[in-house]
Design an enzyme around this catalytic site. Structure first.
Site, mmCIF file in Angstrom:
data_model
loop_
_atom_site.group_PDB
_atom_site.id
_atom_site.type_symbol
_atom_site.label_atom_id
_atom_site.label_comp_id
_atom_site.label_asym_id
_atom_site.label_seq_id
_atom_site.Cartn_x
_atom_site.Cartn_y
_atom_site.Cartn_z
ATOM 1 N N ARG A 87 51.251 49.597 49.907
ATOM 2 C CA ARG A 87 49.875 50.090 49.771
ATOM 3 C C ARG A 87 49.729 51.606 49.918
ATOM 4 O O ARG A 87 48.951 52.221 49.170
ATOM 5 C CB ARG A 87 48.938 49.349 50.731
ATOM 6 C CG ARG A 87 48.870 47.840 50.442
ATOM 7 C CD ARG A 87 47.888 47.104 51.328
ATOM 8 N NE ARG A 87 46.540 47.518 51.093
ATOM 9 C CZ ARG A 87 45.861 48.387 51.840
ATOM 10 N NH1 ARG A 87 46.400 48.886 52.935
ATOM 11 N NH2 ARG A 87 44.652 48.740 51.514
ATOM 12 N N CYS B 139 64.369 56.172 47.829
ATOM 13 C CA CYS B 139 64.524 57.480 47.196
ATOM 14 C C CYS B 139 63.350 57.806 46.289
ATOM 15 O O CYS B 139 63.445 57.763 45.064
ATOM 16 C CB CYS B 139 65.842 57.519 46.438
ATOM 17 S SG CYS B 139 67.205 57.288 47.590
ATOM 18 N N GLU B 140 62.210 58.072 46.900
ATOM 19 C CA GLU B 140 60.976 58.461 46.225
ATOM 20 C C GLU B 140 60.182 59.273 47.227
ATOM 21 O O GLU B 140 60.057 58.859 48.388
ATOM 22 C CB GLU B 140 60.099 57.231 45.897
ATOM 23 C CG GLU B 140 60.667 56.243 44.930
ATOM 24 C CD GLU B 140 60.472 56.638 43.473
ATOM 25 O OE1 GLU B 140 59.641 57.533 43.203
ATOM 26 O OE2 GLU B 140 61.159 56.053 42.636
ATOM 27 N N GLU C 124 36.057 33.268 47.681
ATOM 28 C CA GLU C 124 37.476 33.536 47.436
ATOM 29 C C GLU C 124 37.985 34.676 48.309
ATOM 30 O O GLU C 124 38.511 35.673 47.809
ATOM 31 C CB GLU C 124 37.689 33.921 45.962
ATOM 32 C CG GLU C 124 37.210 32.902 44.954
ATOM 33 C CD GLU C 124 37.191 33.440 43.526
ATOM 34 O OE1 GLU C 124 37.381 34.671 43.340
ATOM 35 O OE2 GLU C 124 36.979 32.647 42.610
ATOM 36 N N TYR D 27 48.438 41.851 51.161
ATOM 37 C CA TYR D 27 48.890 42.776 50.127
ATOM 38 C C TYR D 27 50.058 43.634 50.605
ATOM 39 O O TYR D 27 50.159 44.815 50.243
ATOM 40 C CB TYR D 27 47.721 43.630 49.603
ATOM 41 C CG TYR D 27 46.592 42.768 49.062
ATOM 42 C CD1 TYR D 27 46.776 42.037 47.889
ATOM 43 C CD2 TYR D 27 45.384 42.649 49.724
ATOM 44 C CE1 TYR D 27 45.773 41.214 47.397
ATOM 45 C CE2 TYR D 27 44.372 41.833 49.238
ATOM 46 C CZ TYR D 27 44.575 41.117 48.072
ATOM 47 O OH TYR D 27 43.580 40.304 47.596
HETATM 48 C C1 LIG Z 1 42.050 39.449 44.623
HETATM 49 C C2 LIG Z 1 40.957 38.489 44.349
HETATM 50 C C3 LIG Z 1 40.234 37.922 45.395
HETATM 51 C C4 LIG Z 1 40.456 38.287 46.833
HETATM 52 O O1 LIG Z 1 40.073 39.591 47.122
HETATM 53 P P1 LIG Z 1 40.128 40.121 48.629
HETATM 54 O O2 LIG Z 1 39.645 41.508 48.538
HETATM 55 O O3 LIG Z 1 41.517 40.012 49.096
HETATM 56 O O4 LIG Z 1 39.192 39.233 49.431
HETATM 57 C C5 LIG Z 1 39.272 36.983 45.075
HETATM 58 N N1 LIG Z 1 39.029 36.631 43.794
HETATM 59 C C6 LIG Z 1 39.704 37.156 42.764
HETATM 60 C C7 LIG Z 1 39.393 36.733 41.385
HETATM 61 C C8 LIG Z 1 40.684 38.103 43.003
HETATM 62 O O5 LIG Z 1 41.345 38.643 41.969
#
Ligand SMILES: *Cc1c(COP(=O)(O)O)cnc(C)c1O
Length: 433
Positions: free
Chosen positions: A328, A359-360, A289, A387
């Protein structure tokens, strides 16, 4: 003695954004030309950079039964999702909204996995109706609700349990998810019991196991530790008579923002596969993922300098991008490279805090940066593919920036700049006395 020429600026980890003839290019186009045509702030993405990032994972996993599920919360703009779908990726989603985006981008439902601690019944129902590949379930309570929703629909929900291996990903506390004491996953020592419970429910079909230990991880060690912990569980769960078809090892691989040296995706996966092979699990289906490592360094945000404001304690460079575009730094004190689009030698460099108009006091993009810049100049904020736009807000009634995708010498606007009318479209004028 002649003064040494300053080294040419560069954007870390982003070879598809490079200086040539005194200015910044993205693939075959000048960044300044894109900014002139589309205005600023402007996100600019490189298709080649995204494809190269996917290819690194594919190289590392060659010959294995593996599916790369792009974690789309990193950047969920539809055209970006289409790039990843066409490159062969599935998707990791965390909401019903992300499910609709993935489907809209042409994702095959069976290549979608649904993560997140707070899935609603409506989200579960829709995901079951379209036939997603797997629910990554994060608690016992969620198992019971998913079981009930699936039985109402007369289907079985494919599930993995997200287990919390209790390893330290050695990253920022806000993006560390695999330690005891954070809200994600099922504790390692409760996992076997939870699997027994899942296997007893007629609305569920146990298909795998899942873990995701955090984000912006820059070494292989935490991954191998988590893998060992998960494999211990796999062995215990299968010994209890519950077969697991796939292993989902999450995302989290870091990128270079500022000198970090994360392993390349192929090197990471070679090491992971060696460990899997050594423990006799090499032929198992794998899901990944990755989010940040597929898009983070495929994007920049181009911003224009509005004002210079030198001061006694600090010099401020006030630009037209802000914390609502690039959250970020304000959220995690994160570091983004900031480089001139056209480096200039005719004004002296000074040390600036680069700040936005919001304004922060937390609205800063970079602190103590050495830059030669004047009002009207363009700056590129690096590593802005992940992000940033997906976390952008309308704070201060600022419309979201435009986004442009570049492939070779061609560019396409993939998100038009929001107008003020877009911002209040859902609002209603006062109708009460
Ligand atoms: C955010 C997230 C990711 C991806 O994370 P990265 O650091 O962007 O690779 C994968 N799995 C789950 C469950 C997440 O919440």
């Amino acid at each position: 003695m002649p003064r040494a020429e300053p080294p040419p600026p560069y954007l870390p980890g982003a070879p598809h954004f490079a200086y040539c003839d005194g200015e910044l290019w993205v693939e075959g186009l000048r960044v300044a030309d894109l900014a002139r045509e589309h205005g600023t702030p402007l996100f600019v993405y490189s298709v080649a950079a995204m494809r190269a990032a996917v290819a690194a994972y594919q190289r590392g996993l060659q010959g294995r039964d593996a599916l790369i599920c792009y974690a789309m919360k990193a950047n969920s703009t539809l055209a970006i999702l289409e790039v990843f779908a066409r490159a062969g990726c599935g998707f990791d989603i965390v909401s019903g909204g992300e499910l609709e985006r993935a489907l809209r981008a042409g994702a095959a439902p069976e290549r979608i996995v649904f993560s997140g601690v707070g899935k609603t019944r409506a989200e579960m129902r829709r995901a079951l109706q379209v036939g997603i590949g797997c629910f990554n379930v994060e608690s016992r309570a969620e198992l019971d609700v998913l079981d009930a929703v699936a039985r109402e629909l007369g289907v079985r929900a494919p599930v993995s349990l997200r287990v919390n291996p209790d390893v330290d990903a050695q990253t920022h506390p806000y993006i560390s998810t695999g330690l005891k004491g954070n809200k994600f996953g099922i504790a390692h020592d409760e996992a076997l019991d939870a699997y027994r419970h899942a296997a007893s429910l007629s609305g569920l079909s146990v298909v795998g196991i899942d873990c995701h230990i955090g984000s912006q991880i820059t070494s292989i060690g935490p991954y191998l530790d988590a893998l060992d912990r998960v494999l211990d569980l796999v062995e215990a769960i299968e010994a209890a008579g519950i077969p697991l078809h796939h292993l989902d090892l999450g995302g989290g691989l870091g990128i270079e923002y500022h000198g970090e040296q994360p392993p390349a995706a192929d090197a990471l996966w070679q090491a992971m596969l060696a460990r899997l092979d050594a423990r006799g699990h090499g032929r198992r289906r794998l899901l990944l993922e990755p989010g940040r490592s597929l898009v983070g360094n495929a994007g920049i945000c181009v911003t224009q300098v509005l004002y210079t404001k030198p001061g006694a304690a600090k010099n401020f460079l006030i630009v037209d991008a802000a914390m609502n575009d690039l959250p970020r730094p304000a959220m995690y004190e994160a570091w983004h490279a900031i480089a001139p689009v056209r480096p200039r030698a005719d004004v002296p460099a000074r040390t600036w805090d680069v700040v936005g108009p919001v304004c922060e006091s937390g609205d800063w993009l970079g602190r103590d940066r050495e830059l030669a810049a004047q009002p009207g100049d363009l700056l590129a904020v690096g590593s802005a593919g992940a992000y940033c736009m997906s976390m952008a807000s309308h704070y201060n009634t600022r419309g979201k920036a435009a986004e442009v995708l570049v492939s070779g010498a061609r560019a396409q606007l993939i998100r038009a700049r929001e107008t003020v009318a877009d911002l209040w479209r859902q609002e209603r004028a006062l109708a009460l006395d």
